[in-house]
Design an enzyme around this catalytic site. Structure first.
Site, mmCIF file in Angstrom:
data_model
loop_
_atom_site.group_PDB
_atom_site.id
_atom_site.type_symbol
_atom_site.label_atom_id
_atom_site.label_comp_id
_atom_site.label_asym_id
_atom_site.label_seq_id
_atom_site.Cartn_x
_atom_site.Cartn_y
_atom_site.Cartn_z
ATOM 1 N N PHE A 344 0.794 -1.047 0.007
ATOM 2 C CA PHE A 344 0.141 -0.080 0.009
ATOM 3 C C PHE A 344 0.767 1.149 -0.097
ATOM 4 O O PHE A 344 1.926 1.484 0.647
ATOM 5 C CB PHE A 344 -0.855 0.049 1.326
ATOM 6 C CG PHE A 344 -1.871 -0.923 1.557
ATOM 7 C CD1 PHE A 344 -3.175 -1.055 0.889
ATOM 8 C CD2 PHE A 344 -1.416 -2.249 2.085
ATOM 9 C CE1 PHE A 344 -4.169 -1.788 1.140
ATOM 10 C CE2 PHE A 344 -2.270 -3.300 2.021
ATOM 11 C CZ PHE A 344 -3.977 -3.149 1.821
ATOM 12 N N ASP A 345 0.503 2.148 -0.802
ATOM 13 C CA ASP A 345 1.076 3.718 -0.778
ATOM 14 C C ASP A 345 0.415 4.177 0.586
ATOM 15 O O ASP A 345 -0.665 3.503 1.191
ATOM 16 C CB ASP A 345 0.434 4.370 -1.797
ATOM 17 C CG ASP A 345 0.991 5.866 -1.652
ATOM 18 O OD1 ASP A 345 2.036 6.248 -1.101
ATOM 19 O OD2 ASP A 345 0.201 6.916 -1.957
ATOM 20 N N LYS A 346 0.935 4.877 1.271
ATOM 21 C CA LYS A 346 0.490 5.693 2.519
ATOM 22 C C LYS A 346 -0.540 6.688 2.166
ATOM 23 O O LYS A 346 -1.767 6.678 2.537
ATOM 24 C CB LYS A 346 1.491 6.001 3.629
ATOM 25 C CG LYS A 346 1.060 6.576 4.927
ATOM 26 C CD LYS A 346 2.091 7.221 5.720
ATOM 27 C CE LYS A 346 2.601 8.627 5.088
ATOM 28 N NZ LYS A 346 1.563 9.622 5.435
#
Length: 655
Positions: A344-346
């Protein structure tokens, strides 16, 4: 697309779209009539034979057309095998069995097409999202025009409880918009007008509370919308186009079964041909050998196998589209069904994507209200996004407004901001800024800052009149639904969930601990994210990467399946991602993974059923232990079973 339709045996005859079904039923009617005349009447044989011939005509009409198309191209498929079997049955006088074969096979075809069309209609229903006309406001008058005549810059009027005709920005009015047709959101979203249309940014950069999408439904108020996209470029048009194209993108299982059929069908023809001469080896007549060969031909035909995967893939994709999820092809659907690792990107994916003020801490007994006032006065004059966020949150949280008491605001690159407040200097920034200005930062303050940094917060020191008067901290907070969503993903089999972020490692760790991630990787540049995705693929095989589809493009391109969030307004995300969540809601991920897993299970079930029936029937028919009628019933029955099994996906629900 045309090729896909050809492979689906689309037929529109003299009786409309259901001609194939009607022909199959007529085949059955004449079969029953001829059988009853043959067995229970004294009428001449030619009467029943005529009935069987008519039955053959209706049952074999569309199958013969399909078989002839393939033969002209130098190929043999299942349709050819069925025609050959029916012709052989007629040759040896087994007209009833031949008619039964054609009846069940044509009926199976018709039901197969009905099932596939049902799935396709779920997709094509997207076409109905867009209204056909729009009310354009020109020179104070309203004129109704076709939506394909709309131009960028036109102003359209949207009346209450009607569909919005173009992607654009609201310039007058406020309303609750039902975005479910595009994003899958169940709750209407409040939208309001933008104060100025001068120097409008890109469509995707405009605040979402001001923009509307084609096909969404207005609430109880009149709206005026400035058109920003042509009809052909609207989010719904692109969605329809891409969902329509997925039919031609075959899944791995589809490609495998196609390769299997390519070799399998000729082998069946060779075996059946050899069985015709079994009478030379064993003690039986030529007619008996031919009957056995025809029965084997029926049993060995992979009809159910051919439809087992396409029916499940199309049903799964159609169901996802109904929920605002665009899955671009069978490969993505199948791969998602096997994935146990997700990256996941944050920012904007697991978090809100906007910094929020989390703490205002007075130091040395400084008055909290005065500290808040000073910070607001200084930060409200800055154009820095962080300063704007702090000022906005103070106004909202503490119910105060800036009174423009600060002057001479000056940003100091990489350190902070300085200004004059009531004639004295104010500094808001990091330790380096304080040291440069000769302001001492004692150990107690650095310890307090460390505590906040350790939980992922960004901390700034506030100094006034050469003394530190307080600390303020901000944080990109996790989405409210992130922790629950990740737990649901764990519950359905996702074992490894990793955050890849450009933020400090402490920030990543803090967010990961709050929402239940397996691991967080911080301080990553875009090329570092690519390296991390490579490592994950080496360690776990297939992985999915979730991001916004724009700034994570390199890492997402490398992942097995790329999932873009909030794609409704993003052309880039729609183009590049394997899966696009039209809404900006992370809570749609468990549904997506669950649907993919169920699709994978159904594909496996269908293949097991179709190959299992063939595996049982072929040896039984070679040994002469059954007749054509039973072979046809089991064979065509398995085709109908796999189609009905696939249709279950159209009603899939995570719960």
């Amino acid at each position: 697309m045309e090729k896909a339709k050809e492979n689906m045996h689309q037929h529109k005859g003299i009786l409309g779209n259901k001609t194939e079904l009607y022909f199959a039923m007529l085949c059955g009617v004449f079969l029953v009539a001829a059988f009853l005349i043959e067995k229970f009447s004294a009428l001449p044989n030619w009467v029943s034979l005529t009935g069987y011939c008519v039955s053959y005509f209706f049952g074999g009409y569309f199958i013969t057309i399909e078989a002839s198309k393939k033969i002209i191209k130098g190929g043999f498929d299942i349709d050819f095998l069925m025609i050959a079997a029916a012709a052989g049955a007629a040759y040896i006088g087994s007209w009833a069995e031949g008619s039964l074969l054609l009846f069940l096979f044509s009926l199976g075809h018709a039901l197969e097409h009905f099932a596939m069309n049902k799935a396709k209609k779920s997709i094509e229903a997207l076409n109905d999202l867009s209204p056909k006309t729009a009310l354009v406001k020109k020179e104070g008058r309203l004129k109704e025009i076709a939506i394909n005549e709309l131009k960028i810059g036109d102003v359209i009027v949207v009346k209450p409880n009607t569909k919005i005709a173009a992607d654009g920005v609201i310039i007058s009015g406020s309303s609750s918009i039902n975005q479910a047709p595009i994003t899958g959101e169940s709750i209407p979203v409040d939208k309001t007008f933008i104060t100025s249309t001068n120097n409008l940014p890109e469509f995707t950069q405009i605040d979402k509370k001001h923009i509307v999408f084609t096909g969404t439904i207005n609430g109880d108020s009149n709206l005026e919308v400035l058109v920003l996209k042509l009809s052909k470029d609207s989010s719904v048009s692109r969605l329809i186009k891409m969902v329509s194209e997925v039919e031609t993108q075959k899944s791995p299982t589809q490609r495998l079964t196609k390769k299997f059929e390519k070799w399998y069908v000729p082998i069946v023809i060779i075996v059946v041909f050899l069985l015709c001469f079994a009478y030379l080896v064993i003690d039986e007549s030529f007619n008996n050998s031919l009957y056995r060969a025809i029965t084997v031909l029926v049993a060995a035909s992979p009809c159910a196998l051919a439809i087992s995967t396409p029916s499940a893939v199309l049903s799964g994709i159609a169901r996802a589209a109904q929920k605002g999820v665009l899955i671009k092809g069978g490969k993505a659907l199948e791969d998602l069904g096997e994935i146990t690792t997700m990256a996941f990107d944050k920012t904007g994916t697991l978090t809100e994507g906007k910094p929020k003020l989390t703490n205002v801490i007075p130091i040395n007994n400084f008055d909290e209200k005065e500290l808040i006032r000073i910070v607001l006065e200084v930060e409200s004059l800055s154009n820095h996004p962080l300063a704007k966020a702090i000022a906005k949150d103070i106004e909202t949280k503490y119910k105060v407004e800036a009174q423009n008491k600060a002057v001479n605001v000056n940003a100091i690159q990489g350190k902070g901001i300085q200004a004059q407040y009531n004639g004295d200097s104010v500094f808001i920034g990091n330790v380096k800024l304080m040291e440069d200005k000769g302001i001492m930062v004692v150990e107690a303050i650095t310890n307090k800052m460390k505590d906040l940094l350790d939980v992922g917060q960004t901390v700034m020191i506030v100094a006034y009149r050469s003394e530190i008067i307080g600390l303020i901290s901000v944080m990109d907070l996790p989405r409210e639904t992130a922790a629950k969503t990740l737990q649901q993903l764990k519950d359905i089999g996702i074992k490894h969930m990793v955050m890849l972020t450009g933020d400090h490692q402490n920030v990543g760790d803090a967010i990961a601990n709050q929402i239940g991630l397996t691991e967080a990787k911080g301080n990553l540049l875009p090329e570092d994210k690519v390296s991390e995705v490579k490592k994950l693929i080496n360690d776990y095989g297939k992985i999915a990467m979730v991001g916004d589809g724009v700034n994570d493009a390199p890492a997402m391109a490398l992942s097995t399946v790329s999932i873009a969030m909030g794609a409704a307004g993003s052309d880039v995300a729609l183009e590049t991602a394997d899966v696009a969540l039209m809404s900006d809601k992370i809570e749609n991920l468990p549904y997506l993974i669950g649907l993919s897993r169920q699709s994978k299970r159904i594909i496996k079930q269908n293949i097991f059923i179709s190959l299992g029936v063939v595996a049982v029937l072929v040896p039984v028919t070679i040994l002469g232990l059954t007749n054509i009628g039973l072979a046809v019933a089991f064979h065509e029955g398995s085709t109908i079973v796999v189609v009905l099994n696939a249709l279950r996906l159209l009603r899939y629900d995570l719960n």
